[in-house]
Design an enzyme around this catalytic site. Structure first.
Site, PDB file in Angstrom:
ATOM      1  N   ILE A  77       0.838  -1.200   0.000  1.00  0.00           N
ATOM      2  CA  ILE A  77       0.000   0.000   0.000  1.00  0.00           C
ATOM      3  C   ILE A  77       0.872   1.248   0.000  1.00  0.00           C
ATOM      4  CG2 ILE A  77      -0.206  -0.044   2.531  1.00  0.00           C
ATOM      5  CD1 ILE A  77      -3.120   0.998   2.179  1.00  0.00           C
ATOM      6  N   CYS A  78       0.313   2.319  -0.582  1.00  0.00           N
ATOM      7  CA  CYS A  78       0.911   3.652  -0.544  1.00  0.00           C
ATOM      8  C   CYS A  78       2.190   3.681  -1.394  1.00  0.00           C
ATOM      9  CB  CYS A  78       1.135   4.087   0.901  1.00  0.00           C
ATOM     10  SG  CYS A  78       1.497   5.850   1.062  1.00  0.00           S
ATOM     11  N   ALA A  79       3.333   3.979  -0.790  1.00  0.00           N
ATOM     12  CA  ALA A  79       4.579   4.002  -1.559  1.00  0.00           C
ATOM     13  C   ALA A  79       5.114   2.601  -1.850  1.00  0.00           C
ATOM     14  CB  ALA A  79       5.650   4.787  -0.792  1.00  0.00           C
ATOM     15  N   ASN A 102       0.145   4.996  -3.995  1.00  0.00           N
ATOM     16  CA  ASN A 102      -0.033   6.406  -3.664  1.00  0.00           C
ATOM     17  C   ASN A 102       0.087   7.240  -4.938  1.00  0.00           C
ATOM     18  OD1 ASN A 102       1.225   9.174  -3.007  1.00  0.00           O
ATOM     19  ND2 ASN A 102       0.441   8.477  -1.030  1.00  0.00           N
ATOM     20  N   SER A 110      -2.716  -1.051  -3.035  1.00  0.00           N
ATOM     21  CA  SER A 110      -3.697  -0.070  -2.582  1.00  0.00           C
ATOM     22  C   SER A 110      -3.028   1.302  -2.473  1.00  0.00           C
ATOM     23  CB  SER A 110      -4.304  -0.519  -1.258  1.00  0.00           C
ATOM     24  OG  SER A 110      -5.368   0.312  -0.851  1.00  0.00           O
TER      25      SER A 110
END
Lengths: 193, 193
Positions: B108-110, B130, B159
């Site tokens: 998720i994210c980075a 992200n 995600s």
């Protein structure tokens, strides 16, 4: 990196059995918006174990706390964490004082009912809580708002649960920094509301 | 109280500087759905400090881990946490092995960009991350899906960020328990999607 934007401070009270994400998601939004926050353990030491068996070491213990240093007292939910908060006399006496006008009280999930409503603090107020506890709001003289993730009535801000914690964080940023700051942080958390 | 519903296990890897809510919101949904999860520190000890200065004590350290005990390796984002994950050789060698078919990798994210895309693991895959890192997905041979909070392509689930962590948790519950279990947990977290 924390860049402070206000001198108004939040104390988040963590008990054994608290819902850690309800606490930490709110603090996440506040941290990103530059609001100084402290996590405060209500146990005898800084370590708490959440309702999901997550071990968190808080910044302070409640006996070290000068409540006058804070503008907001924040009560996360979770069980038995919320029951533990309600039984913590040094905490609830200050919650009473803040609710009476000394500051802001924010509560989420079971906490609006189990702490605030049962102490009579929602009488005459609009409020929300976890759906399983919403009946207690009306039973204790409040006006239930069931269709909003977060509800503000004066200095009392309530929210429904883990899935609405971000909304509570945004409401606090709006109050403590500015409505624009709450808008500005949304893309930074990839707000998906 | 944890009621186990599956023998499939998730290992969540926490680094100093990780985004704690991206990790813990996913684990929260999994815990409530009865999926066994362990928090695993990639530092030399069980304690990590998140990007928001939250202190978490993990269940295990990575040197104690038998990766064969797990079905899912889960990588939260945050900075510099994600960079720390990418630099952890014992972790990324197992991420490569899981991505190649030994299990599921969730990020998720980075992390989808900084760990997976940069290692070539998103080549030919649909993925998200992200928004600030999404360009790396296409640059490394993947197909960016920007308009979904969570994207699954085979055994790789990605995600976008803190605000989409619950969606990632629900996707993992759907996979590890059942789609019905993912629906069942939504009212319990007061899902507000």
């Amino acid at each position: 990196m924390f860049k402070q934007t206000t001198n108004r401070r939040v104390a988040a009270f963590l008990a054994d059995g608290c819902e850690e994400v309800e606490a930490l998601a709110v603090l996440d939004v506040l941290f990103r918006s530059g609001v100084p926050c402290d996590t405060v353990s209500i146990t005898g030491n800084r370590d708490i174990v959440s309702s999901h068996e997550i071990h968190v070491t808080c910044d302070k213990t409640i006996d070290q706390l000068n409540f006058d240093d804070y503008d907001v007292l924040f009560l996360p939910g979770g069980m038995p964490g919320t029951t533990n908060l309600a039984a913590c006399q040094p905490l609830v006496s200050q919650v009473d004082r803040f609710a009476a006008g000394a500051g802001i009280v924010a509560a989420i999930c079971a906490a609006p009912a189990v702490v605030l409503a049962r102490r009579g603090l929602l009488k005459g107020r609009r409020a929300t809580s976890n759906p399983n506890f919403q009946h207690e709001i009306a039973e204790n003289g409040g006006t239930l708002v069931a269709d909003q993730p977060v509800v503000r009535d004066g200095n009392i801000i309530t929210s429904q649960g883990m899935g609405t914690a971000i909304y509570l964080g945004l409401e606090l940023v709006s109050e403590l920094v500015s409505p624009q700051a709450a808008e500005d942080v949304k893309p930074r958390i990839v707000f998906w509301g």
